[in-house]
Enzyme design. Structure first.
Site, PDB file in Angstrom:
ATOM      1  N   ASP A  70       0.798  -1.289  -0.239  1.00 51.60           N
ATOM      2  CA  ASP A  70       0.039  -0.584   0.234  1.00 51.60           C
ATOM      3  C   ASP A  70       1.201   1.503  -0.245  1.00 51.60           C
ATOM      4  O   ASP A  70       2.017   1.219   1.038  1.00 51.60           O
ATOM      5  CB  ASP A  70      -0.680  -0.434   1.403  1.00 51.60           C
ATOM      6  CG  ASP A  70      -1.950   1.860   1.581  1.00 51.60           C
ATOM      7  OD1 ASP A  70      -1.731   1.997   1.245  1.00 51.60           O
ATOM      8  OD2 ASP A  70      -2.829   1.296   1.536  1.00 51.60           O
ATOM      9  N   HIS A  71       0.803   1.498  -1.148  1.00 54.38           N
ATOM     10  CA  HIS A  71       2.594   3.216  -1.561  1.00 54.38           C
ATOM     11  C   HIS A  71       2.241   3.987  -0.232  1.00 54.38           C
ATOM     12  O   HIS A  71       2.684   4.755   0.340  1.00 54.38           O
ATOM     13  CB  HIS A  71       2.355   3.200  -3.010  1.00 54.38           C
ATOM     14  CG  HIS A  71       1.453   4.577  -3.042  1.00 54.38           C
ATOM     15  ND1 HIS A  71       0.065   4.179  -3.143  1.00 54.38           N
ATOM     16  CD2 HIS A  71       1.899   5.688  -2.948  1.00 54.38           C
ATOM     17  CE1 HIS A  71      -0.262   5.178  -3.797  1.00 54.38           C
ATOM     18  NE2 HIS A  71       0.289   6.302  -3.652  1.00 54.38           N
TER      19      HIS A  71
ATOM     20  N   HIS B  63      -5.838   2.562   1.238  1.00 54.51           N
ATOM     21  CA  HIS B  63      -4.811   4.046   1.841  1.00 54.51           C
ATOM     22  C   HIS B  63      -5.545   4.846   3.102  1.00 54.51           C
ATOM     23  O   HIS B  63      -5.059   5.195   4.246  1.00 54.51           O
ATOM     24  CB  HIS B  63      -4.777   5.321   0.429  1.00 54.51           C
ATOM     25  CG  HIS B  63      -4.275   4.577  -1.085  1.00 54.51           C
ATOM     26  ND1 HIS B  63      -3.263   3.353  -0.981  1.00 54.51           N
ATOM     27  CD2 HIS B  63      -4.518   4.713  -1.933  1.00 54.51           C
ATOM     28  CE1 HIS B  63      -2.778   3.831  -2.063  1.00 54.51           C
ATOM     29  NE2 HIS B  63      -3.810   3.867  -2.741  1.00 54.51           N
TER      30      HIS B  63
HETATM   31  C1  BG6 Z   1      -3.409   5.202  -6.483  1.00 57.88           C
HETATM   32  C2  BG6 Z   1      -4.728   5.151  -6.415  1.00 57.88           C
HETATM   33  O1  BG6 Z   1      -3.372   3.893  -5.604  1.00 57.88           O
HETATM   34  O2  BG6 Z   1      -3.067   5.882  -5.833  1.00 57.88           O
HETATM   35  C3  BG6 Z   1      -4.965   6.640  -7.656  1.00 57.88           C
HETATM   36  O3  BG6 Z   1      -5.077   4.388  -8.035  1.00 57.88           O
HETATM   37  C4  BG6 Z   1      -4.623   7.834  -6.707  1.00 57.88           C
HETATM   38  O4  BG6 Z   1      -6.315   6.588  -8.456  1.00 57.88           O
HETATM   39  C5  BG6 Z   1      -3.503   7.464  -6.396  1.00 57.88           C
HETATM   40  O5  BG6 Z   1      -4.063   8.596  -8.010  1.00 57.88           O
HETATM   41  C6  BG6 Z   1      -2.753   8.503  -5.125  1.00 57.88           C
HETATM   42  O6  BG6 Z   1      -1.354   7.829  -5.004  1.00 57.88           O
HETATM   43  P1  BG6 Z   1      -0.513   9.668  -4.518  1.00 57.88           P
HETATM   44  O7  BG6 Z   1       0.458   8.836  -3.878  1.00 57.88           O
HETATM   45  O8  BG6 Z   1      -0.273  10.774  -5.211  1.00 57.88           O
HETATM   46  O9  BG6 Z   1      -1.433  10.228  -3.242  1.00 57.88           O
END
Ligand code: BG6
Length: 503
Positions: A179-180, A242
């Site tokens: 989960d990044h 997230h």
């Molecule tokens: C991803 C989603 O997991 O996270 C995207 O699939 C979203 O839709 C993105 O834009 C947002 O990530 P960050 O790091 O730019 O907030």
């Protein structure tokens, strides 16, 4: 570090180019990759190895946070890259892959570990895991690990089915679910901040906190992902994973030096303490929205249903706001408001903690207008911590006004989320990965929402692109006597503005 082979499924895909190769390259520059390291990229198309390496180099030039043009380092780095054609359903392709991997590993002089990174659609996770096991790719090696990315399922039932399938080939402690958001430096800091600051520890309870607001707002729309996003919506794309992970990381009361197991245990406790949402409550606690045409930074933008690939009748959610309650000793009675959406005014992920009002207001200096103490964690793209306090303004007849104490991190040179996550996966540290228990409990919590949305039991609020979302989301807080902190106050909360104010 022990010899390691990364077997990358989806090696010609977008994620590999944008995130995985640059992350590996930066780990290589920082000497955080094993010296005996091979990456075998897999894809359906035939690609000669020199073309594959040239493509990797191009992605470094385009997406690496550090210069991808340091030609000596880049050439050395891509020497470890190989490519094989593979059709995920063809067992003979895996046999050929195993022979290739063994040939590479034979040169190491020690048993190599294997990390299988599945940068492909979730429908392929099950068949790939099964074939890894059947072909013997997962045996005769040091450790073996599986790295996968969301979506982990489409709803509770499919997530369980997927997990059951993966468990036939990999043990839970061999599965690293990325989960990044858990790789973002400020999210990783939350644990340390809590553990090492008695000030925060003392305040981290319902005695002092009035409410917590977690926002992940995006300015982009559906982009080129119509097929995926229209089936997924904000609830599956951002909220189930997230946003709930942010909630867990913020509210887990972690002991000092907590192990990965303790972190998981505490996160699971938070999810278990979340008051379940019944389907009849979805209409009052959840706001579903979809962007209509509007203006973003002076440019007109189309509404969601006018986007290419989206049906004019689509009822998909591009915005969700929710009120949650954690029924435990620390958080009982504190509402958590969580919102995320596309085509909003600002790109920002932010946690705002609003403190209760003073027990007694000073009659001489009443707080007008209401300016509670706020503690703000900016998670991205800016990183920072801001504390809003009330102070006397000598230039304005001693009126009480909010001041901002601000810490703002320079993010340009900071490792990206994927760097720390890939490094942790290789090192075998699962702290910042999603454990199955959390994933399952998250799906369980959102399941009534998925059902209510699918049955169209709750209104779909259309909001103008470039705004902060539907007015109904303001009413969600207003009903409890609160408001979202950053709308009109945005300039005060923005780190740069706050720093300028301090100066
Ligand atoms: C991803 C989603 O997991 O996270 C995207 O699939 C979203 O839709 C993105 O834009 C947002 O990530 P960050 O790091 O730019 O907030």
């Amino acid at each position: 570090m022990e010899p390691t082979t990364i077997v990358l499924f989806g090696a010609t895909g977008d994620l590999a180019k944008r995130k995985i190769y640059p992350a590996l390259y930066n780990l290589f520059l920082d000497r955080k990759l094993p010296s005996d390291f091979t990456l075998v990229g897999l894809g359906r198309r035939e690609v000669p190895v020199d073309v594959f390496r040239a493509n990797v180099e191009r992605s470094l030039r385009e997406f690496s946070r550090r210069e991808g043009s340091n030609s000596a380092a880049v050439s050395q780095f891509v020497q470890s890259f190989y490519y094989q054609v593979l059709d995920v359903g063809h067992s003979e392709d895996y046999d050929r892959l195993l022979r290739f991997v063994k040939e590479r590993e034979a040169g190491y002089g020690a048993v190599a570990n294997r990390l299988f990174y599945l940068s492909v659609g979730p429908e392929f996770f099950g068949p790939i895991a099964e074939n890894i096991k059947a072909s013997g790719l997962g045996s005769d090696c040091g450790w073996k690990r599986l790295v996968i990315e969301k979506p982990f399922g489409y709803d509770l039932a499919s997530a369980r089915a997927l997990n059951a399938k993966l468990s036939e080939s990999f043990a839970e402690d061999e599965i690293y679910r990325i989960d990044h958001y858990l790789g973002k430096p400020m999210v990783q800091k939350l644990e340390v901040l809590q553990q090492n600051n008695p000030v925060l520890q003392a305040l981290w309870t319902n005695r002092y906190i009035a409410n917590v607001q977690i926002t992940a707002s995006e300015t982009v729309g559906v982009e080129q992902r119509a097929a995926y996003y229209d089936q997924s919506g904000a609830i599956r794309d951002m909220f189930q994973n997230h946003m709930l992970q942010l909630l867990m990381m913020l509210t887990s009361q972690l002991p000092t030096n907590s192990s990965a197991e303790q972190v998981r245990f505490k996160k699971r406790k938070v999810m278990e303490a979340l008051e379940p949402l019944h389907r009849q409550q979805v209409g009052t606690q959840i706001i579903r929205g979809q962007y209509a045409e509007g203006n973003l930074k002076g440019q007109p933008v189309a509404g969601y249903t006018e986007e290419p690939g989206i049906a004019a009748t689509s009822m998909n959610d591009t915005y969700i706001a929710a009120k949650l309650q954690i029924d435990d000793y620390f958080w009982r009675g504190v509402p958590f408001y969580i919102r995320t959406g596309k085509r909003l005014q600002e790109k920002a992920t932010r946690i705002v903690i609003e403190f209760k009002e003073p027990l007694q207001q000073s009659a001489k200096h009443p707080l007008v207008p209401k300016t509670p103490n706020l503690l703000i964690f900016d998670i991205g793209p800016d990183e920072g911590i801001t504390l809003q306090l009330n102070a006397r303004d000598p230039k304005d007849k001693g009126a009480i006004k909010p001041i901002h104490i601000n810490f703002h991190e320079q993010t340009e040179d900071m490792p990206e989320a994927y760097e720390s996550l890939i490094r942790d996966a290789i090192a075998g540290d699962p702290t910042f990965f999603a454990h199955w228990d959390e994933v399952e409990l998250s799906w369980q919590w959102v399941q009534p929402i998925l059902e209510a949305f699918a049955a169209n039991e709750v209104p779909l609020h259309r909001y103008e692109a470039g705004t902060w979302g539907p007015a109904a989301a303001d009413e969600l807080l207003a009903a409890d006597g609160f408001r979202w902190w950053q709308d009109e106050q945005q300039e005060q909360l923005a780190p740069a503005a706050a720093a300028a104010q301090l100066a």
